[in-house]
Design a protein around this motif. Structure first.
Motif, PDB file in Angstrom:
ATOM      1  N   TRP A 548      67.118  43.156  68.269  1.00  0.00           N
ATOM      2  CA  TRP A 548      68.334  43.371  68.981  1.00  0.00           C
ATOM      3  C   TRP A 548      68.315  42.525  70.302  1.00  0.00           C
ATOM      4  CZ3 TRP A 548      71.132  45.437  72.542  1.00  0.00           C
ATOM      5  CH2 TRP A 548      72.658  45.378  72.533  1.00  0.00           C
ATOM      6  N   VAL A 549      67.437  43.152  71.117  1.00  0.00           N
ATOM      7  CA  VAL A 549      67.437  42.687  72.582  1.00  0.00           C
ATOM      8  C   VAL A 549      67.259  41.172  72.495  1.00  0.00           C
ATOM      9  CG1 VAL A 549      66.054  42.629  74.494  1.00  0.00           C
ATOM     10  CG2 VAL A 549      66.469  44.550  73.452  1.00  0.00           C
ATOM     11  N   TYR A 550      66.418  40.377  71.849  1.00  0.00           N
ATOM     12  CA  TYR A 550      66.412  38.873  71.572  1.00  0.00           C
ATOM     13  C   TYR A 550      67.639  38.593  71.313  1.00  0.00           C
ATOM     14  CZ  TYR A 550      64.443  34.275  70.270  1.00  0.00           C
ATOM     15  OH  TYR A 550      64.349  33.115  70.123  1.00  0.00           O
ATOM     16  N   LEU A 551      68.619  39.051  70.423  1.00  0.00           N
ATOM     17  CA  LEU A 551      69.897  38.630  69.922  1.00  0.00           C
ATOM     18  C   LEU A 551      70.739  38.478  71.161  1.00  0.00           C
ATOM     19  CD1 LEU A 551      71.856  37.359  67.898  1.00  0.00           C
ATOM     20  CD2 LEU A 551      72.165  39.774  67.174  1.00  0.00           C
ATOM     21  N   TYR A 552      70.880  39.648  71.907  1.00  0.00           N
ATOM     22  CA  TYR A 552      71.658  40.060  72.919  1.00  0.00           C
ATOM     23  C   TYR A 552      71.432  38.891  73.995  1.00  0.00           C
ATOM     24  CZ  TYR A 552      74.263  42.467  76.479  1.00  0.00           C
ATOM     25  OH  TYR A 552      75.405  42.715  77.549  1.00  0.00           O
ATOM     26  N   ARG A 553      70.197  38.729  74.363  1.00  0.00           N
ATOM     27  CA  ARG A 553      69.746  37.919  75.378  1.00  0.00           C
ATOM     28  C   ARG A 553      70.070  36.398  75.189  1.00  0.00           C
ATOM     29  NH1 ARG A 553      69.165  37.624  80.252  1.00  0.00           N
ATOM     30  NH2 ARG A 553      66.717  36.969  80.425  1.00  0.00           N
ATOM     31  N   THR A 554      70.432  36.063  73.823  1.00  0.00           N
ATOM     32  CA  THR A 554      70.708  34.692  73.390  1.00  0.00           C
ATOM     33  C   THR A 554      72.243  34.770  73.713  1.00  0.00           C
ATOM     34  OG1 THR A 554      68.820  35.050  71.805  1.00  0.00           O
ATOM     35  CG2 THR A 554      70.675  33.166  71.378  1.00  0.00           C
TER      36      THR A 554
END
Length: 662
Positions: A548-554
């Motif tokens: 989820w953090v990877y998605l948010y940072r994208t």
């Protein structure tokens, strides 16, 4: 001359002297007949005792026997033991100088019989000798050799004991008398020289050792055979290997020399072939033990030896394939070198790595040649595919940062795309899962590496069966489906980066946002299949938070946000709950890297530092420190408010780093 006779039978040594005694008897009779028995010649000048039989004494005329000047009257009964004493006085006269050699001397002789007691009273008068007469050039009797006093010819028969000895005549020219030496000047005994020429040594002559031929041989007009070549010391193994023995250096008989040749010809070799190809030295055995007991646990979640694919699948396969064995030993050696730098370890690690690469290339070339001849598809054996994956792990262990892993990843990708009919279904399952994990993880830190389209129908049917439980997975994120979300997020990230590079507005299109919302919904509904409250369950929840953090940072810009901070805190809670010694530590580098690139708050970073340190202590893999270095660089850009902190892939390119964060 006094003859003392013994009546006992002669011994074997006396029999050998009988011819000499007969000659002596004739000389005595001739001398007695030419001289009166009453000659007053004084003391005897030479004497010896001859053990004779009584029949020899009977041949001497009785009239010649008279009283001995040094003892009582002679007993003429010849009873008991008798002795034969000879007294000669050699005095040549002028009148007799022209006579025969025997008549040219005046012989005074006395023949008498003396008892054993007289011999005992004056032992110097009684001794046994071997009479030996030698004539000089003038025919004069020159010398009579005396027998050794220690040679008792008849000690067993009559008990006679000899107490005097006559020195043996020395051969050759007499030597000059040597001056007496003091006790302090004792000359060291000099051993026999062995450096003379072969001719002088055989003739037992003193050699002057002149080169190339000695002067002694030239003076005596003989051929000098030269000198023995100087022998350089060699071990017995070297001499046996040569199988050549010099007859001059080793003067042996024909039989013994033949025995030596037979022994050399049939020497049994002590060397044995290697039990397993590749395991040749003590260092290799150390590498093997390290792989079995330590390293095989660092790349998989399985602590149980019975379910560890590196030991259950790869290691048995390596015992039958030397290329794979060299690859495993090179992997183990690279890990040991990082812990214990040692030149011997470095040398063997380089050796195994070179052997593994050469064998891998040879196997692929052979497969290509076979495909051309059979006009069919490329057929590659399972050990060749496994070697490519192991070489990727070698890059991880060594901590290479220049993209050395890319060649091996490309090779594994091409080989796995082939419609191979593996003989081992378990190996096929393991190798696909392991490759997908590294394939997708590599896309998170690279600008140009993108994972395989696993939905492509042209790929072989590698889809995991529904009956396979997530607990059987060697890593997390593949079987449970999280990695398909990571793959989608990476594709979305590429589109956004392209619009940023082109300065297009808006950066996030509606289509991108819609795709992101769909992925978010799937992540929220995802549930781990691991057993709750276990280290694997905690690791699975950590992977969910990082996804989820990877998605948010994208999707979002690179700025602090409470929602992002809450997600990072939840991930850190899972990270702190995982025991430091559990096997789940082997899969924590990728989550640590994603959380680190999203830690805008200063309070979150110490826990991340501790996480990197714990992972380094657990596995000591070479890619951990470069990954931590990249995260610190992102922190610096975050603190400076730099929007480029969003694109850590470009930051890695600027730093000149290209590595696998797995």
């Amino acid at each position: 001359m006094v003859l003392v006779l013994h009546p006992y039978p002669p011994s074997l040594e006396q029999l050998s002297l009988r011819s000499s005694l007969a000659t002596t008897s004739s000389i005595v009779r001739s001398a007695l007949s030419s001289r009166s028995t009453d000659t007053p010649e004084g003391p005897l000048s030479s004497e010896w005792t001859l053990p004779l039989r009584q029949d020899i004494a009977a041949s001497v005329p009785a009239s010649t026997i008279h009283k001995d000047a040094r003892g009582p009257a002679v007993d003429r009964s010849w009873s008991g033991h008798s002795h034969l004493e000879v007294n000669t006085s050699l005095r040549p006269t002028n009148e007799q100088s022209s006579m025969s050699p025997l008549s040219s001397s005046t012989l005074g002789s006395e023949l008498c019989s003396s008892s054993d007691t007289e011999a005992d009273e004056d032992p110097r008068r009684v001794f046994d000798v071997v009479p030996k007469l030698e004539d000089d050039e003038d025919g004069v009797i020159e010398h009579i050799k005396r027998a050794d006093s220690s040679d008792d010819l008849d000690s067993k028969a009559d008990g006679c004991r000899r107490t005097d000895s006559i020195p043996k005549k020395k051969r050759g020219r007499p030597r000059k008398p040597q001056p007496p030496q003091s006790a302090t000047q004792v000359k060291a005994t000099k051993g026999r020289s062995k450096t003379g020429c072969l001719t002088c040594r055989r003739r037992k002559k003193k050699c002057d050792e002149a080169k190339p031929s000695c002067l002694n041989c030239q003076k005596n007009a003989v051929v000098c055979e030269g000198y023995t070549p100087k022998q350089v010391w060699r071990s017995g193994k070297d001499r046996t290997t040569d199988g050549v023995y010099c007859a001059q250096c080793h003067p042996k008989t024909a039989d013994s020399l033949a025995a030596v040749v037979r022994r050399v010809s049939f020497t049994v070799p002590r060397g044995l072939p290697f039990l397993v190809d590749g395991i040749e030295t003590d260092v290799d055995r150390r590498f093997l033990d390290h792989f079995v007991y330590n390293l095989s646990h660092l790349f998989t979640l399985h602590d149980d030896d019975s379910t560890n694919p590196f030991k259950d699948i790869l290691l048995p396969m390596a015992t039958q394939h030397k290329g794979l064995m060299h690859s495993l030993l090179a992997l183990s050696g690279s890990h040991i070198v990082a812990e214990e730098p040692d030149p011997a370890f470095n040398e063997r690690q380089d050796y195994h790595f070179a052997k593994a690469i050469s064998t891998l290339r040879a196997n692929i070339e052979a497969a290509n040649e076979g495909a051309k001849e059979q006009e069919g598809g490329l057929i590659v054996e399972d050990p060749t595919v496994a070697s490519t994956i192991v070489h990727c792990l070698i890059c991880i262990s060594q901590g290479t940062t220049k993209g050395e892993h890319r060649d091996h990843m490309n090779g594994a990708r091409e080989l796995l795309k082939l419609d191979r009919k593996s003989k081992n279904p378990e190996f096929r399952q393991f190798i696909w899962e392991f490759f997908m994990y590294h394939d997708v993880s590599n896309s998170l830190t690279s600008l140009d590496w993108r994972p395989v389209n696993y939905d492509d129908p042209s790929l072989p049917n590698f889809v995991f069966q529904a009956t396979i439980q997530p607990q059987s997975g060697v890593v997390l994120g593949v079987i449970d489906g999280l990695y398909k979300y990571l793959k989608k997020i990476t594709a979305l990230r590429d589109n956004i980066r392209a619009r940023k590079a082109a300065n297009l507005q808006p950066v996030v299109l509606y289509e991108f946002l819609s795709e992101a919302v769909s992925i978010d919904a799937e992540i929220r509904t995802w549930e781990s299949k691991q057993e709750p409250e276990t280290s694997r369950w905690l690791a699975a929840e950590l992977y969910r938070q990082c996804t989820w953090v990877y998605l948010y940072r994208t999707i979002q810009t690179s700025k602090p946000n409470p929602n992002l901070s809450a997600a990072v805190d939840a991930g850190l809670d899972c990270l702190r709950a995982i025991p430091s010694g559990e096997s789940t530590q082997c899969i924590l580098l990728m989550p640590l890297f994603i959380l680190g690139c999203a830690a805008f708050e200063e309070r979150q970073r110490p826990d991340l530092e501790i996480g990197f340190d714990n992972l380094q202590a657990y596995s000591n893999l070479g890619n951990i420190k470069p990954a931590k270095q990249i995260v610190r660089r992102v922190w610096e850009m975050m603190d400076a408010g730099d929007e480029r902190s969003w694109d850590w892939e470009t930051i890695m390119v600027d730093m000149g780093l290209d590595l696998l964060v797995t």
